[in-house]
Design a protein around this motif. Sequence first.
Motif, mmCIF file in Angstrom:
data_model
loop_
_atom_site.group_PDB
_atom_site.id
_atom_site.type_symbol
_atom_site.label_atom_id
_atom_site.label_comp_id
_atom_site.label_asym_id
_atom_site.label_seq_id
_atom_site.Cartn_x
_atom_site.Cartn_y
_atom_site.Cartn_z
ATOM 1 N N GLY A 83 0.834 -1.196 0.000
ATOM 2 C CA GLY A 83 0.000 0.000 0.000
ATOM 3 C C GLY A 83 0.861 1.234 0.000
ATOM 4 N N ALA A 84 1.882 1.197 -0.840
ATOM 5 C CA ALA A 84 2.940 2.205 -0.792
ATOM 6 C C ALA A 84 2.461 3.605 -1.148
ATOM 7 N N ALA A 108 4.394 -2.614 -3.206
ATOM 8 C CA ALA A 108 3.212 -3.323 -3.678
ATOM 9 C C ALA A 108 1.991 -2.437 -3.494
ATOM 10 N N ASP A 109 1.186 -2.333 -4.542
ATOM 11 C CA ASP A 109 -0.023 -1.522 -4.468
ATOM 12 C C ASP A 109 -1.010 -2.053 -5.504
ATOM 13 N N ASN A 110 -2.285 -1.747 -5.304
ATOM 14 C CA ASN A 110 -3.299 -2.198 -6.266
ATOM 15 C C ASN A 110 -3.921 -1.043 -7.034
ATOM 16 N N ASP A 111 -3.372 0.154 -6.898
ATOM 17 C CA ASP A 111 -3.867 1.326 -7.614
ATOM 18 C C ASP A 111 -3.084 1.488 -8.915
ATOM 19 N N PRO A 112 -3.748 1.438 -10.084
ATOM 20 C CA PRO A 112 -3.029 1.531 -11.361
ATOM 21 C C PRO A 112 -2.199 2.790 -11.506
ATOM 22 N N ILE A 113 -2.685 3.912 -10.993
ATOM 23 C CA ILE A 113 -1.916 5.156 -11.107
ATOM 24 C C ILE A 113 -0.658 5.080 -10.259
ATOM 25 N N VAL A 114 -0.769 4.510 -9.064
ATOM 26 C CA VAL A 114 0.408 4.340 -8.212
ATOM 27 C C VAL A 114 1.450 3.499 -8.935
#
Length: 273
Positions: A83-84, A108-114
């Motif tokens: 959740g960076a 690791a993150d699940n946001d495409p923009i991130v």
Amino acid sequence: MADADRIPAGINPNVPSVARMYDYYLGGRDNFASDREAAEKMMEIGRKMGNDARQIALANRGFLGRAVRLLAESGVRQFIDIGAGLPTQDNVHQVAERHAPGSRVVYADNDPIVLTHARALLAREPNVIAIEGDLKDPDAILDDPRVAGHLDLSQPYAILLVAVLHFFPDAGEAAQIAARVRARLGSGGYLVLSHLYTGDASEEANREGRQVYSATSSGGVAGRGYADIVSYFDGLELLGPGVVPVADWTPEAPPDGPYDLVRGGILAGVGRA
């Protein structure tokens, strides 16, 4: 960013993102009008409670840097930041590299923009990778072959859950996630965690905050009490002052305070397995 520019496929700029709201709190520009509107609502709610959401976000970022510095100076060379969020100044890999050259980091993150921004920023960073991953399933992140190829998981590593677990409104699910993360640390591993704290916030303020975040891509938020947040470190040795407000967490701080555990905000701690 201009709302019409650089929008990855599948992103609806009209739906606020917690990562982009946090970017706005920190003074960043990688956010849309919907993010700014939602963040301003949260800042207004915070003012009613005597808190400054922007200052709390900055304090949370400061905690992250101090915790990573402490671990790097203590010999940790591997970090997994789940959740960076959007890259900003003094990211985990920058702090770790400054205090322990050669440290290896997984974001690791699940946001495409991130992920889009992280991969662009890290393209020339051989010791850092960014992968798609959801904290709902921490085992999937830790068992990802890219992680195993980048880190030596037989050696101690730190897992960072900084201002992310409160986006799991179900208390049982949040506790289960924390337990799975602790179980994967191994001897000498560390958990770095911060979490939204309800303090003496009124039910009205909590309800207003939940309404704002229920309209975001996260689907909700839940501040929790002191005992709940401390329980996420069950079985670990708490470092420094223990679990305290983010602005107060430093390795040198005394464990007995005094700390303001009445007013809401974010509490933080670092635990060693």
